[in-house]
Design a protein around this motif. Structure first.
Motif, mmCIF file in Angstrom:
data_model
loop_
_atom_site.group_PDB
_atom_site.id
_atom_site.type_symbol
_atom_site.label_atom_id
_atom_site.label_comp_id
_atom_site.label_asym_id
_atom_site.label_seq_id
_atom_site.Cartn_x
_atom_site.Cartn_y
_atom_site.Cartn_z
ATOM 1 N N SER A 82 1.134 -1.187 -0.558
ATOM 2 C CA SER A 82 -0.017 -0.016 0.242
ATOM 3 C C SER A 82 1.298 1.115 -0.409
ATOM 4 N N LYS A 83 -0.157 2.326 -0.707
ATOM 5 C CA LYS A 83 1.119 3.368 0.065
ATOM 6 C C LYS A 83 0.078 4.671 -0.133
ATOM 7 N N LEU A 84 0.242 5.338 0.442
ATOM 8 C CA LEU A 84 0.008 6.691 1.353
ATOM 9 C C LEU A 84 1.116 8.105 0.782
ATOM 10 N N ASP A 85 0.012 9.011 0.355
ATOM 11 C CA ASP A 85 1.188 10.354 -0.107
ATOM 12 C C ASP A 85 0.778 11.683 1.266
ATOM 13 N N TYR A 86 1.576 12.444 1.415
ATOM 14 C CA TYR A 86 1.574 13.635 2.273
ATOM 15 C C TYR A 86 1.998 14.818 2.145
ATOM 16 N N HIS A 87 1.777 16.044 2.259
ATOM 17 C CA HIS A 87 2.289 16.601 1.953
ATOM 18 C C HIS A 87 3.211 17.131 3.340
ATOM 19 N N LEU A 88 4.771 17.254 2.834
ATOM 20 C CA LEU A 88 5.406 17.733 3.814
ATOM 21 C C LEU A 88 6.700 19.070 3.615
ATOM 22 N N PRO A 89 7.064 19.608 4.014
ATOM 23 C CA PRO A 89 7.861 20.364 4.015
ATOM 24 C C PRO A 89 9.236 19.483 3.589
ATOM 25 N N MET A 90 9.600 18.328 4.396
ATOM 26 C CA MET A 90 10.514 17.682 3.724
ATOM 27 C C MET A 90 10.426 16.437 4.346
ATOM 28 N N PRO A 91 11.002 15.337 3.580
ATOM 29 C CA PRO A 91 11.149 14.470 3.491
ATOM 30 C C PRO A 91 11.904 13.732 5.024
ATOM 31 N N LEU A 92 11.313 12.943 5.041
ATOM 32 C CA LEU A 92 11.176 11.831 6.241
ATOM 33 C C LEU A 92 12.077 11.324 6.206
ATOM 34 N N SER A 93 12.854 11.269 7.430
ATOM 35 C CA SER A 93 14.595 10.918 8.073
ATOM 36 C C SER A 93 14.928 9.386 7.935
ATOM 37 N N PRO A 94 15.833 8.576 7.786
ATOM 38 C CA PRO A 94 15.510 7.467 8.032
ATOM 39 C C PRO A 94 15.545 6.734 9.775
ATOM 40 N N GLU A 95 15.594 7.543 10.227
ATOM 41 C CA GLU A 95 15.254 7.329 11.450
ATOM 42 C C GLU A 95 14.103 7.902 11.651
ATOM 43 N N GLN A 96 12.998 8.452 11.411
ATOM 44 C CA GLN A 96 11.376 9.010 11.828
ATOM 45 C C GLN A 96 11.295 7.849 11.319
ATOM 46 N N ILE A 97 11.377 7.267 9.509
ATOM 47 C CA ILE A 97 10.745 6.356 9.697
ATOM 48 C C ILE A 97 10.598 5.315 9.693
ATOM 49 N N GLU A 98 11.628 4.646 10.526
ATOM 50 C CA GLU A 98 11.900 3.632 11.468
ATOM 51 C C GLU A 98 11.222 4.281 13.049
ATOM 52 N N GLU A 99 10.795 4.850 13.434
ATOM 53 C CA GLU A 99 10.454 5.445 14.830
ATOM 54 C C GLU A 99 8.792 5.420 14.049
ATOM 55 N N LEU A 100 8.466 5.122 12.921
ATOM 56 C CA LEU A 100 7.106 5.076 12.249
ATOM 57 C C LEU A 100 6.686 3.846 12.699
ATOM 58 N N ASN A 101 7.687 3.083 12.189
ATOM 59 C CA ASN A 101 7.864 1.253 11.818
ATOM 60 C C ASN A 101 7.810 0.589 13.723
ATOM 61 N N ALA A 102 8.093 1.085 14.420
ATOM 62 C CA ALA A 102 8.681 1.156 15.807
ATOM 63 C C ALA A 102 6.780 1.705 16.326
ATOM 64 N N TYR A 103 6.129 2.968 16.202
ATOM 65 C CA TYR A 103 5.060 2.917 16.945
ATOM 66 C C TYR A 103 4.207 2.298 16.391
ATOM 67 N N VAL A 104 3.533 2.104 14.364
ATOM 68 C CA VAL A 104 2.583 0.841 14.177
ATOM 69 C C VAL A 104 2.602 -0.120 15.008
ATOM 70 N N ASN A 105 3.862 -0.968 15.049
ATOM 71 C CA ASN A 105 4.393 -1.958 15.304
ATOM 72 C C ASN A 105 3.500 -2.842 17.001
ATOM 73 N N ALA A 106 3.961 -1.119 17.631
ATOM 74 C CA ALA A 106 3.964 -1.453 19.230
ATOM 75 C C ALA A 106 2.082 -1.550 19.012
ATOM 76 N N VAL A 107 1.400 -0.561 18.341
ATOM 77 C CA VAL A 107 0.356 -0.959 18.353
ATOM 78 C C VAL A 107 -0.872 -1.793 18.138
ATOM 79 N N ILE A 108 0.139 -2.414 17.500
ATOM 80 C CA ILE A 108 -0.249 -4.127 16.730
ATOM 81 C C ILE A 108 0.051 -4.979 17.702
#
Length: 156
Positions: free
Chosen positions: A47-73
């Motif tokens: 799946s893919k989602l598109d967001y309007h953001l002023p700058m790209p997400l960093s690799p660290e932010q992407i890893e934090e998102l992975n961790a967050y979603v998996n914590a909720v799961i």
């Protein structure tokens, strides 16, 4: 009890992926104040989602998102619904994406206390049914951050 009449839904989502999309969307809106995805393509394999953001997400932010979603799961929270009038929904949600002929009653899907969203789609009953979530790629172009994500059934 009065019967609730809703508009028919024209797409059959894969419930685990659709539920994961809600968790990611809610966290993106909270964390980056970007609102929910303005464009989404939610399918079984990826799946893919598109967001309007002023700058790209960093690799660290992407890893934090992975961790967050998996914590909720992993928290195995209940996914439940409520039905409210459009009038009540106005104070809680952006109604611009509702179809012009939307019924007066709308469905709100809750993922525990982590997310609530107007939605007519199919979802899991508990987040532990989702599997492992991972963002498989991220790209940024002209102010648009695209996140591509997948699920694996392996819960390790």
């Amino acid at each position: 009890m009065e019967e609730i009449k809703l508009n028919p839904h024209n797409k059959q989502e894969y419930p685990p992926m659709h539920s994961a999309e809600h968790i990611l969307n809610g966290e993106m809106a909270r964390r980056f104040n970007c609102g929910r995805a303005f464009k989404a393509h939610v399918e079984r394999k990826k799946s893919k989602l598109d967001y309007h953001l002023p700058m790209p997400l960093s690799p660290e932010q992407i890893e934090e998102l992975n961790a967050y979603v998996n914590a909720v799961i992993d928290a195995d929270v209940e996914v439940f619904e409520e039905f409210i009038s459009q009038e009540e929904a106005k104070s809680r949600f952006d109604l611009r994406r509702l179809p012009d002929d939307a019924s007066d009653m709308v469905r709100v899907v809750h993922i525990g206390e982590y997310d609530e969203c107007l939605c007519a789609g199919a979802h899991v009953k508990h987040t532990a049914e989702i599997g492992r979530f991972y963002i498989s790629s991220a790209s940024y172009n002209d102010g648009v951050q695209r996140l591509v994500f997948r699920l694996s059934e392996n819960n390790s």
